[in-house]
Write an enzyme that holds these catalytic residues in place. Structure first.
Site, PDB file in Angstrom:
ATOM      1  CG  HIS A   1      -9.372  -1.194 -14.454  1.00  0.00           C
ATOM      2  ND1 HIS A   1      -8.191  -0.557 -14.174  1.00  0.00           N
ATOM      3  CD2 HIS A   1      -9.332  -2.375 -13.781  1.00  0.00           C
ATOM      4  CE1 HIS A   1      -7.469  -1.317 -13.368  1.00  0.00           C
ATOM      5  NE2 HIS A   1      -8.139  -2.414 -13.111  1.00  0.00           N
TER       6      HIS A   1
ATOM      7  CG  HIS B   1       6.742  -8.597  19.789  1.00  0.00           C
ATOM      8  ND1 HIS B   1       5.485  -8.040  19.916  1.00  0.00           N
ATOM      9  CD2 HIS B   1       7.581  -7.555  19.528  1.00  0.00           C
ATOM     10  CE1 HIS B   1       5.566  -6.736  19.758  1.00  0.00           C
ATOM     11  NE2 HIS B   1       6.826  -6.415  19.519  1.00  0.00           N
TER      12      HIS B   1
ATOM     13  CD  GLU C   1       8.248  -3.513  10.554  1.00  0.00           C
ATOM     14  OE1 GLU C   1       8.521  -3.446  11.764  1.00  0.00           O
ATOM     15  OE2 GLU C   1       7.305  -2.879  10.021  1.00  0.00           O
TER      16      GLU C   1
ATOM     17  CG  HIS D   1      -5.887  -4.637 -16.705  1.00  0.00           C
ATOM     18  ND1 HIS D   1      -5.402  -5.933 -16.757  1.00  0.00           N
ATOM     19  CD2 HIS D   1      -6.656  -4.561 -15.584  1.00  0.00           C
ATOM     20  CE1 HIS D   1      -5.850  -6.603 -15.701  1.00  0.00           C
ATOM     21  NE2 HIS D   1      -6.605  -5.800 -14.980  1.00  0.00           N
TER      22      HIS D   1
END
Length: 677
Positions: free
Chosen positions: A281, A490, A428, A50
């Site tokens: 790129h 959950h 989280e 890159h």
């Protein structure tokens, strides 16, 4: 095929590039062109890579590494160095070129010539451990930025403890458009802004190009406004104007808030036709374009050649921090906390914590409490937190459920970094990445809590922790259908299997209070990867009757041997070990002898020799019991084994009803043994 917008953007970029290159080159530009030339040469040699980002950000990086970044190339692990994180890890040649030019041993030209080759320290993306100056593994976009937030938190926490004379450094991040598109940029940016991490600066490579083309194909938001709303100081500059770059970095160094600088750059700067396009790129420029780019830059040298007139100021930049490091060493030598600072930065645990844990386990043996393993974990933390001052805790807005807070820890806040508990909020992924950064920084051992099911949000950061081999401890409660009424959204089902499948992750699912304490001991001693403590919401009886040694250390062990030749071996983990023990007691009444094996860690058991595994598993038919997917149990049960667990998602009901409904019961185990007979 390029879009009309990209073609127009390319024309504008090429016109701007031409104007810059027509001007007499500044000394800094010539130094930056060394980065560009080395990048072109390495990517062409590898025939992959890159080049665009390193070529575009070379000017910004040159100013940073020659004037602002605090480091000494002779000691890449100096504890008070600035941290430099290349969040846009695909542009790895930017970092490798900088390390080579500044004189870091281990990044010589021969290494650059082997860019992206097997066993080369110059890997396709920066890899932690491949070179001491690579602060972390990057590549998954956004992870570097979020991990750097953890590094900046660690700096503030340690400065509060040891003072600015030992801890006073900054964290710098180079991030790309993709890093800021990733959702984790929101979690990390908001947390950093809330905590006012003033020594954190993100240099955004604002080149408006993605793999698919112009970024406006997919985004139209303004990241500077977004980060300003988080509480960051922001500035927009021309990333090829050395005066603007220097002014912006000086601004960041004085800011009382974290800083984001949007560096408007031309991707692939110097390339005559590919600059400003996605064509520069993620692939080599190609021979003709590469040669033309070097000519445009005025770089008339052979591949992998840096003339002495350019190499000399770069080497001088690499030694710019020598005096600062020597002064720091003198301060350290006289500091009253020298021994403690050296202990924590070396990652050595203090004396006395094992004895404290032994006393806790003795108490569990004596009292035989019936506790949820999350409650047993809290009791372990009540012992460990005072005994290990470098333990830093937290939770993703589930403190009262995870039971991760110990009294007197104190909450970390913008005006209080003397605390040891971080309120991460409902972030989280950001929490897990920040924990990686805290650990990578050194001097602290982070643990953080959430529900086990939410490891789905954390997996990229857990995987990076495993890949880098860093010590982080995840306290993951509500580990099964045993959480009850909150229902299948959950209730973890596949999570144990999926995390056990991840290399270098230590999954620990203890059966009772004593095993929980033992698993905390194992997690703290595991310095080479993440440890996952998988804990229950529901209470379980104390099953072990001995605090000697560490039963969990070998991954699985015979908790209760059969009274005679084994008719079957019951293998269980966590809360299901109590079910296995109850089934064994029922079978004993029928004159059927079975053994119970507790297997808190498949990973540790797999590391044992074949003779120990055979001794534990025995030759009788085997039954596995776990309130989760059975995927992966085949290894331990063999071709004729029976698994009692979950075959699909859970449901909403009290825990006892769910275990009965899904057939994870004492009666089901007894029936399975009878089938063998």
């Amino acid at each position: 095929m390029a879009s009309i917008a990209e073609i127009a953007g390319n024309a504008a970029a090429l016109a701007q590039q031409a104007a810059i290159l027509e001007a007499p080159p500044e000394p800094a530009r010539v130094m930056a062109n060394a980065i560009r030339a080395l990048t072109i040469d390495a990517v062409e040699a590898a025939k992959s890579g890159h080049p665009g980002m390193p070529m575009g950000m070379a000017d910004v990086a040159t100013v940073l590494w020659t004037k602002y970044l605090k480091y000494d190339a002779a000691d890449a692990k100096w504890a008070d160095r600035d941290r430099f994180v290349l969040s846009a890890g695909h542009g790895s040649m930017l970092l490798y070129s900088l390390l080579h030019l500044t004189g870091h041993a281990g990044m010589e030209l021969d290494v650059l010539k082997r860019f992206r080759q097997l066993h080369s320290p110059a890997a396709g993306h920066p890899e932690y451990h491949e070179h001491p100056a690579i602060e972390m593994t990057t590549g998954p976009l956004g992870q570097g930025l979020a991990t750097a937030v953890g590094m900046a938190i660690a700096e503030r926490l340690l400065a509060a403890k040891f003072g600015k004379s030992l801890v006073d450094h900054r964290t710098w991040v180079v991030a790309g458009d993709g890093c800021l598109m990733e959702g984790i940029s929101h979690e990390a940016g908001a947390l950093a802004g809330h905590l006012r991490l003033s020594k954190l600066t993100v240099l955004w490579d604002d080149n408006s190009i993605s793999i698919d083309g112009k970024t406006d194909l997919a985004v139209s938001d303004d990241p500077l406004k977004r980060f300003s709303s988080y509480g960051w100081a922001v500035r927009r500059i021309d990333g090829h104007d050395f005066g603007e770059i220097q002014s912006a970095l000086a601004f960041a160094a004085k800011s009382s808030r974290p800083t984001m600088i949007a560096c408007k750059t031309i991707i692939g700067f110097g390339a005559p036709s590919k600059a400003g396009t996605s064509g520069s790129h993620g692939s080599a420029l190609g021979g003709a374009e590469a040669e033309a780019a070097k000519r445009a830059l005025g770089w008339e040298h052979l591949p992998f050649t840096v003339p002495e007139a350019v190499a000399t100021p770069w080497r001088a930049a690499g030694s710019r921090g020598v005096a600062a490091r020597r002064a720091w060493l003198k301060r350290l030598a006289k500091h009253p906390q020298k021994a403690e600072f050296e202990r924590v930065t070396a990652g050595r645990l203090p004396e006395g914590w094992r004895e404290a844990m032994r006393a806790l386990k003795d108490n569990f043996v004596e009292q035989k409490p019936k506790l949820a393993t999350r409650q047993a974990s809290q009791k372990a933390l009540e012992v460990l937190v005072p005994a290990i001052p470098e333990l830093v805790g937290g939770s993703a807005d589930l403190t009262g459920s995870n039971l991760t807070l110990v009294k007197a820890m104190g909450g970390v806040a913008p005006d209080n970094f003397a605390g040891r508990y971080i309120y991460y909020g409902v972030r989280e992924h950001g929490m897990a990445a920040a924990m990686n950064g805290i650990s990578l920084h050194g001097g602290l051992i982070p643990y953080g809590g959430t529900f086990f099911v939410f490891t789905d949000y954390m997996r990229p950061a857990i995987r990076l922790a495993a890949l880098m081999g860093v010590r982080v401890i995840h306290v993951l409660t509500h580990d099964s259908i045993g959480l009850g009424e909150d229902g299948p959204t959950h209730q973890p089902i596949e999570h144990l299997a999926s995390l056990r499948a991840m290399p270098n992750v230590l999954v620990l699912r203890p059966a009772d209070a004593i095993e929980t304490a033992e698993c905390w001991e194992l997690a703290l001693r595991n310095v080479s990867g993440p440890s996952l403590l998988v804990l229950s919401r529901q209470a379980v009886p104390t099953l072990l009757d001995s605090a000697n040694g560490n039963h969990c250390a070998r991954g699985a062990y015979v908790l209760a041997e059969a009274d005679g030749p084994r008719a079957a071996t019951l293998i269980a983990t966590g809360t299901e070990v109590a079910i296995a023990m109850a089934a064994r007691a029922a079978l004993v009444k029928e004159g059927i002898a079975v053994a119970v094996v507790s297997a808190p860690s498949f990973e540790l058991f797999a590391q044992q020799d074949a003779s120990y595994q055979s001794e534990v598993l025995g030759g009788a038919p085997r039954i596995g019991i776990e309130a989760a997917s059975g995927f992966g149990w085949e290894r331990w049960l063999g071709s004729g084994g029976i698994f009692i667990g979950m075959g699909g998602f859970g449901a909403s009901a009290p825990a006892e009803a769910l275990y009965e409904h899904f057939g994870i019961t004492e009666a089901a185990v007894v029936a399975a043994v009878r089938r063998f007979l």
